[in-house]
Design a protein around this motif. Structure first.
Motif, PDB file in Angstrom:
ATOM      1  N   PHE A  40       0.839  -1.196   0.000  1.00  0.00           N
ATOM      2  CA  PHE A  40       0.000   0.000   0.000  1.00  0.00           C
ATOM      3  C   PHE A  40       0.875   1.248   0.000  1.00  0.00           C
ATOM      4  O   PHE A  40       2.063   1.196   0.320  1.00  0.00           O
ATOM      5  CB  PHE A  40      -0.969   0.007   1.187  1.00  0.00           C
ATOM      6  CG  PHE A  40      -0.301  -0.058   2.530  1.00  0.00           C
ATOM      7  CD1 PHE A  40      -0.007   1.092   3.241  1.00  0.00           C
ATOM      8  CD2 PHE A  40       0.046  -1.289   3.087  1.00  0.00           C
ATOM      9  CE1 PHE A  40       0.623   1.035   4.478  1.00  0.00           C
ATOM     10  CE2 PHE A  40       0.672  -1.356   4.323  1.00  0.00           C
ATOM     11  CZ  PHE A  40       0.960  -0.198   5.017  1.00  0.00           C
ATOM     12  N   VAL A  41       0.266   2.368  -0.363  1.00  0.00           N
ATOM     13  CA  VAL A  41       0.978   3.624  -0.534  1.00  0.00           C
ATOM     14  C   VAL A  41       0.341   4.691   0.358  1.00  0.00           C
ATOM     15  O   VAL A  41      -0.883   4.768   0.476  1.00  0.00           O
ATOM     16  CB  VAL A  41       0.925   4.074  -2.013  1.00  0.00           C
ATOM     17  CG1 VAL A  41       1.570   5.438  -2.203  1.00  0.00           C
ATOM     18  CG2 VAL A  41       1.577   3.032  -2.912  1.00  0.00           C
ATOM     19  N   GLU A  42       1.202   5.499   0.977  1.00  0.00           N
ATOM     20  CA  GLU A  42       0.760   6.641   1.778  1.00  0.00           C
ATOM     21  C   GLU A  42       1.301   7.903   1.134  1.00  0.00           C
ATOM     22  O   GLU A  42       2.479   7.969   0.764  1.00  0.00           O
ATOM     23  CB  GLU A  42       1.301   6.554   3.205  1.00  0.00           C
ATOM     24  CG  GLU A  42       1.052   7.811   4.006  1.00  0.00           C
ATOM     25  CD  GLU A  42       1.806   7.862   5.327  1.00  0.00           C
ATOM     26  OE1 GLU A  42       1.757   8.922   5.971  1.00  0.00           O
ATOM     27  OE2 GLU A  42       2.443   6.874   5.709  1.00  0.00           O
ATOM     28  N   VAL A  48       5.664  10.631  -0.495  1.00  0.00           N
ATOM     29  CA  VAL A  48       4.940   9.422  -0.879  1.00  0.00           C
ATOM     30  C   VAL A  48       5.800   8.227  -0.493  1.00  0.00           C
ATOM     31  O   VAL A  48       6.981   8.174  -0.830  1.00  0.00           O
ATOM     32  CB  VAL A  48       4.638   9.408  -2.391  1.00  0.00           C
ATOM     33  CG1 VAL A  48       3.955   8.106  -2.788  1.00  0.00           C
ATOM     34  CG2 VAL A  48       3.780  10.605  -2.781  1.00  0.00           C
ATOM     35  N   MET A  49       5.190   7.310   0.241  1.00  0.00           N
ATOM     36  CA  MET A  49       5.919   6.126   0.709  1.00  0.00           C
ATOM     37  C   MET A  49       5.072   4.884   0.466  1.00  0.00           C
ATOM     38  O   MET A  49       3.853   4.930   0.598  1.00  0.00           O
ATOM     39  CB  MET A  49       6.200   6.243   2.208  1.00  0.00           C
ATOM     40  CG  MET A  49       7.104   7.400   2.577  1.00  0.00           C
ATOM     41  SD  MET A  49       7.128   7.699   4.353  1.00  0.00           S
ATOM     42  CE  MET A  49       5.728   8.818   4.489  1.00  0.00           C
ATOM     43  N   GLY A  50       5.727   3.806   0.143  1.00  0.00           N
ATOM     44  CA  GLY A  50       5.048   2.536  -0.010  1.00  0.00           C
ATOM     45  C   GLY A  50       5.523   1.568   1.051  1.00  0.00           C
ATOM     46  O   GLY A  50       6.650   1.667   1.532  1.00  0.00           O
ATOM     47  N   SER A  51       4.644   0.656   1.431  1.00  0.00           N
ATOM     48  CA  SER A  51       4.980  -0.323   2.462  1.00  0.00           C
ATOM     49  C   SER A  51       4.406  -1.680   2.107  1.00  0.00           C
ATOM     50  O   SER A  51       3.318  -1.779   1.544  1.00  0.00           O
ATOM     51  CB  SER A  51       4.397   0.085   3.823  1.00  0.00           C
ATOM     52  OG  SER A  51       4.952   1.283   4.270  1.00  0.00           O
ATOM     53  N   LYS A  52       5.145  -2.701   2.484  1.00  0.00           N
ATOM     54  CA  LYS A  52       4.620  -4.062   2.390  1.00  0.00           C
ATOM     55  C   LYS A  52       3.778  -4.317   3.635  1.00  0.00           C
ATOM     56  O   LYS A  52       4.106  -3.875   4.727  1.00  0.00           O
ATOM     57  CB  LYS A  52       5.746  -5.084   2.326  1.00  0.00           C
ATOM     58  CG  LYS A  52       6.443  -5.124   1.011  1.00  0.00           C
ATOM     59  CD  LYS A  52       7.459  -6.253   0.996  1.00  0.00           C
ATOM     60  CE  LYS A  52       8.124  -6.323  -0.355  1.00  0.00           C
ATOM     61  NZ  LYS A  52       9.083  -7.426  -0.418  1.00  0.00           N
ATOM     62  N   ASN A  53       2.726  -5.055   3.443  1.00  0.00           N
ATOM     63  CA  ASN A  53       1.894  -5.485   4.564  1.00  0.00           C
ATOM     64  C   ASN A  53       2.520  -6.788   5.072  1.00  0.00           C
ATOM     65  O   ASN A  53       2.103  -7.878   4.725  1.00  0.00           O
ATOM     66  CB  ASN A  53       0.454  -5.695   4.109  1.00  0.00           C
ATOM     67  CG  ASN A  53      -0.469  -5.994   5.262  1.00  0.00           C
ATOM     68  OD1 ASN A  53      -0.037  -6.295   6.366  1.00  0.00           O
ATOM     69  ND2 ASN A  53      -1.762  -5.929   4.998  1.00  0.00           N
ATOM     70  N   ASP A  54       3.557  -6.625   5.896  1.00  0.00           N
ATOM     71  CA  ASP A  54       4.307  -7.770   6.385  1.00  0.00           C
ATOM     72  C   ASP A  54       4.459  -7.676   7.899  1.00  0.00           C
ATOM     73  O   ASP A  54       3.767  -6.901   8.560  1.00  0.00           O
ATOM     74  CB  ASP A  54       5.661  -7.865   5.681  1.00  0.00           C
ATOM     75  CG  ASP A  54       6.518  -6.617   5.869  1.00  0.00           C
ATOM     76  OD1 ASP A  54       6.179  -5.754   6.712  1.00  0.00           O
ATOM     77  OD2 ASP A  54       7.548  -6.500   5.171  1.00  0.00           O
ATOM     78  N   GLU A  55       5.374  -8.448   8.429  1.00  0.00           N
ATOM     79  CA  GLU A  55       5.561  -8.495   9.882  1.00  0.00           C
ATOM     80  C   GLU A  55       5.989  -7.143  10.453  1.00  0.00           C
ATOM     81  O   GLU A  55       5.586  -6.779  11.562  1.00  0.00           O
ATOM     82  CB  GLU A  55       6.584  -9.572  10.254  1.00  0.00           C
ATOM     83  CG  GLU A  55       6.575  -9.862  11.738  1.00  0.00           C
ATOM     84  CD  GLU A  55       7.330 -11.129  12.078  1.00  0.00           C
ATOM     85  OE1 GLU A  55       7.899 -11.166  13.182  1.00  0.00           O
ATOM     86  OE2 GLU A  55       7.354 -12.060  11.261  1.00  0.00           O
ATOM     87  N   ALA A 129      -4.152   2.458  -0.819  1.00  0.00           N
ATOM     88  CA  ALA A 129      -3.491   3.756  -0.738  1.00  0.00           C
ATOM     89  C   ALA A 129      -4.321   4.677   0.142  1.00  0.00           C
ATOM     90  O   ALA A 129      -5.527   4.477   0.320  1.00  0.00           O
ATOM     91  CB  ALA A 129      -3.323   4.368  -2.122  1.00  0.00           C
ATOM     92  N   TYR A 130      -3.639   5.680   0.705  1.00  0.00           N
ATOM     93  CA  TYR A 130      -4.356   6.718   1.436  1.00  0.00           C
ATOM     94  C   TYR A 130      -3.559   8.013   1.416  1.00  0.00           C
ATOM     95  O   TYR A 130      -2.341   8.009   1.242  1.00  0.00           O
ATOM     96  CB  TYR A 130      -4.687   6.291   2.870  1.00  0.00           C
ATOM     97  CG  TYR A 130      -3.513   5.971   3.749  1.00  0.00           C
ATOM     98  CD1 TYR A 130      -2.961   6.940   4.580  1.00  0.00           C
ATOM     99  CD2 TYR A 130      -2.961   4.691   3.770  1.00  0.00           C
ATOM    100  CE1 TYR A 130      -1.884   6.642   5.407  1.00  0.00           C
ATOM    101  CE2 TYR A 130      -1.892   4.386   4.592  1.00  0.00           C
ATOM    102  CZ  TYR A 130      -1.361   5.370   5.408  1.00  0.00           C
ATOM    103  OH  TYR A 130      -0.296   5.071   6.219  1.00  0.00           O
ATOM    104  N   ILE A 131      -4.291   9.110   1.562  1.00  0.00           N
ATOM    105  CA  ILE A 131      -3.718  10.452   1.551  1.00  0.00           C
ATOM    106  C   ILE A 131      -4.106  11.128   2.854  1.00  0.00           C
ATOM    107  O   ILE A 131      -5.290  11.152   3.225  1.00  0.00           O
ATOM    108  CB  ILE A 131      -4.261  11.277   0.366  1.00  0.00           C
ATOM    109  CG1 ILE A 131      -3.944  10.587  -0.957  1.00  0.00           C
ATOM    110  CG2 ILE A 131      -3.711  12.699   0.408  1.00  0.00           C
ATOM    111  CD1 ILE A 131      -4.667  11.204  -2.147  1.00  0.00           C
TER     112      ILE A 131
END
Length: 145
Positions: A40-42, A48-55, A129-131
């Motif tokens: 997902f992206v913030e 702007v940053m992206g992250s994995k939905n992980d541990e 994503a979210y803003i």
């Protein structure tokens, strides 16, 4: 079958309940991560940053609730939800939140909007994503940080 708008509203009602539970010190990390896509992206004033939905995301969730509790946030309530269908699988949802706080002798609330982008696949909604606005500025203006 529920209308998609009803499903989206129910999705955010559950999100609101999880936030309240997290503020109360309950473990809601797993349920919170399940609301997000695998990636997902913030977007915020920080960039702007992206992250994995992980541990690592799962481990960060309780820290977020702890931060809000530490600055005096006692409640997070949805005031309004506006849904825009982008196509049959994607939705933009503007959620107007009210954050209630009590710090030292002052109490009040901060209203803010977060725009979420949802994907609806296999009868499941996920935030991809979210803003957000300038949260740090708002917290400083209210003396919380």
């Amino acid at each position: 079958m529920k209308d998609i708008n009803d499903q989206i509203e129910a999705f955010f009602e559950q999100y609101e309940k999880r936030f309240e539970s997290g503020l109360a010190g309950e473990s809601v990390g797993q349920e919170t991560t399940e609301a997000f896509a695998d990636y997902f992206v913030e977007a915020s004033p920080m960039g702007v940053m992206g992250s994995k939905n992980d541990e690592s995301f799962l481990n960060a969730v309780p820290k977020g609730y702890d931060f809000y509790k530490s600055i005096g946030i006692t409640e997070m309530k949805i005031k309004q939800i506006d849904i825009t269908e982008l196509d049959p699988l994607h939705y933009m949802v503007d959620v107007r939140w009210e954050s209630v706080y009590q710090k030292d002798e002052s109490e009040g609330s901060i209203e803010f909007s977060v725009i979420y982008f949802l994907q609806h696949l296999k009868e499941t909604l996920k935030i991809f994503a979210y803003i957000t606005g300038d949260e740090q500025k708002a917290l400083k203006e209210h003396g919380l940080v």
